[in-house]
Design an enzyme around this catalytic site. Sequence first.
Site, short mmCIF file in Angstrom:
data_model
loop_
_atom_site.label_atom_id
_atom_site.label_comp_id
_atom_site.label_asym_id
_atom_site.label_seq_id
_atom_site.Cartn_x
_atom_site.Cartn_y
_atom_site.Cartn_z
N ARG A 22 0.83 -1.21 0.00
CA ARG A 22 0.00 0.00 0.00
C ARG A 22 0.87 1.26 0.00
O ARG A 22 0.52 2.26 -0.64
CB ARG A 22 -0.91 -0.01 1.24
CG ARG A 22 -1.81 1.21 1.37
CD ARG A 22 -2.72 1.08 2.57
NE ARG A 22 -1.99 1.04 3.82
CZ ARG A 22 -1.56 2.13 4.48
NH1 ARG A 22 -1.78 3.34 3.99
NH2 ARG A 22 -0.91 2.01 5.62
N SER A 39 -3.38 -16.41 4.76
CA SER A 39 -4.36 -15.36 5.08
C SER A 39 -5.71 -15.91 5.53
O SER A 39 -6.76 -15.46 5.08
CB SER A 39 -4.54 -14.46 3.85
OG SER A 39 -5.05 -13.20 4.21
N CYS A 43 -8.83 -17.30 14.38
CA CYS A 43 -9.86 -17.24 15.43
C CYS A 43 -11.19 -17.82 14.97
O CYS A 43 -12.07 -18.09 15.80
CB CYS A 43 -10.04 -15.80 15.90
SG CYS A 43 -8.53 -15.09 16.60
N LYS A 71 -2.50 -7.48 -5.36
CA LYS A 71 -1.44 -6.71 -4.72
C LYS A 71 -0.05 -6.87 -5.34
O LYS A 71 0.90 -6.23 -4.90
CB LYS A 71 -1.36 -7.09 -3.23
CG LYS A 71 -2.69 -6.88 -2.49
CD LYS A 71 -2.64 -7.43 -1.07
CE LYS A 71 -4.01 -7.34 -0.40
NZ LYS A 71 -4.44 -5.95 -0.17
N ASN A 268 17.92 -8.12 16.87
CA ASN A 268 19.28 -7.64 17.11
C ASN A 268 20.11 -7.62 15.83
O ASN A 268 21.24 -7.10 15.84
CB ASN A 268 19.97 -8.51 18.16
CG ASN A 268 20.12 -9.96 17.71
OD1 ASN A 268 19.12 -10.62 17.41
ND2 ASN A 268 21.34 -10.45 17.63
N PRO A 270 20.56 -6.34 11.90
CA PRO A 270 20.04 -5.32 10.99
C PRO A 270 19.21 -5.91 9.85
O PRO A 270 19.49 -7.01 9.36
CB PRO A 270 21.31 -4.65 10.44
CG PRO A 270 22.35 -4.92 11.47
CD PRO A 270 22.02 -6.26 12.05
N ILE A 275 7.52 -10.34 13.99
CA ILE A 275 6.17 -9.93 14.39
C ILE A 275 5.31 -11.15 14.66
O ILE A 275 5.65 -12.27 14.27
CB ILE A 275 5.50 -9.05 13.31
CG1 ILE A 275 5.32 -9.83 12.00
CG2 ILE A 275 6.31 -7.78 13.05
CD1 ILE A 275 4.58 -9.05 10.91
N HIS A 299 -1.38 -7.67 14.02
CA HIS A 299 -1.79 -6.66 13.05
C HIS A 299 -1.13 -5.31 13.33
O HIS A 299 -0.75 -4.60 12.39
CB HIS A 299 -3.32 -6.52 13.06
CG HIS A 299 -4.01 -7.65 12.36
ND1 HIS A 299 -4.36 -7.59 11.03
CD2 HIS A 299 -4.40 -8.87 12.79
CE1 HIS A 299 -4.94 -8.72 10.68
NE2 HIS A 299 -4.97 -9.52 11.72
N TYR A 419 -25.56 6.25 28.70
CA TYR A 419 -26.59 5.60 29.52
C TYR A 419 -27.96 5.63 28.87
O TYR A 419 -28.46 6.66 28.43
CB TYR A 419 -26.69 6.27 30.90
CG TYR A 419 -27.94 5.84 31.63
CD1 TYR A 419 -28.09 4.51 32.04
CD2 TYR A 419 -28.99 6.73 31.86
CE1 TYR A 419 -29.26 4.08 32.67
CE2 TYR A 419 -30.15 6.31 32.49
CZ TYR A 419 -30.28 4.98 32.89
OH TYR A 419 -31.42 4.56 33.49
#
Length: 438
Positions: A22, A39, A43, A71, A268, A270, A275, A299, A419
Amino acid sequence: MPKIVVVGAVAGGATCASQIRRLDKESDIIIFEKDRDMSFANCALPYVIGEVVEDRRYALAYTPEEFYDRKQITVKTYHEVIAINDERQTVSVLNRKTNEQFEESYDKLILSPGASANSLGFESDITFTLRNLEDTDAIDQFIKANQVDKVLVVGAGYVSLEVLENLYERGLHPTLIHRSDKINKLMDADMNQPILDELDKREIPYRLNEEINAINGNEITFKSGKVEHYDMIIEGVGTHPNSKFIESSNIKLDRKGFIPVNDKFETNVPNIYAIGDIATSHYRHVDLPASVPLAWGAHRAASIVAEQIAGNDTIEFKGFLGNNIVKFFDYTFASVGVKPNELKQFDYKMVEVTQGAHANYYPGNSPLHLRVYYDTSNRQILRAAAVGKEGADKRIDVLSMAMMNQLTVDELTEFEVAYAPPYSHPKDLINMIGYKAK
């Protein structure tokens, strides 16, 4: 043209690659995924088994062909990265269909290989674990092909509870065993009683402090001495990070096999990021390390890494709050903050309230139990937990935002509730926590 290699094509990897595209239309992006599907919604898997999600295709966002068409990102499934040479900036890849190996160079490497389900290690044709869509299909096909009725569910964490509920809703007869009396460990132990109540209400058998000793065909021998027959066993006994292939590199792993990352999800080494379930970071609201292998974190990390690679050097991860939730039949269990076993590291106090989720005179009301722990030194919230048939998610999400902004427990009195009688009280449970703390 820079080349970006991503390891893993589920929540973290596919999202990160998509976000990079993107922001960057030029880079060459390749994803290697060791399994069949990319993909897919992890859950959703218990609900596919329970046929609550009526078509398994709803759990699959893209095929590799669709992903490339949309993509221009190449996804190679059944391709397992088996080694990393970070000095030469290459990965070794095994094509699991042909058994051929090759090397792929990279300028940036993003590691999102996820985790695998632990197994009890019994040799058995009736034993399954649930981690991906292939597992889901195998379970579903076995149920249909063998006219399965009695299912043994091993473990009492989130996945096991969701699987058990969905097997029951499908019309099967599950039994739950767990090796200790500590179930659903992300929740305060004394707030888990509704789990057992829901099992009793439906006459679903369960045994705590129970384990399998042996499996012989459909005959199961237990630690207690009981011998019972089951058509199927589903193990939900935790996970472990898929980090074995990383050991050949200079990337640092902790003693459990997770990759410690900084506030940019850099390792650690480069040009290498980590993730998702494999990465460990820190809490946002307290100074403690945190590993939170849940969807939000994957995400968020994907977006942060994508922004950095696209040139945003200022974006940083501020930490986890560990917000989590599970539905078990009529009840919702939710919590946010440090885990129950981490509270001992603080000088804390606890305040709690149990009252109707909405106005008592409005039909359908049911009790909601809300609990908050706060640090006595600064009165900031360390942890919150909620259990009830209605409204637990809303209160925990509000408290998550309060913790994100380092509000004190006293400031909860100032929370202005939306409320109306069907939804809450003029003084909400969150307000009452603040008043009681004073």
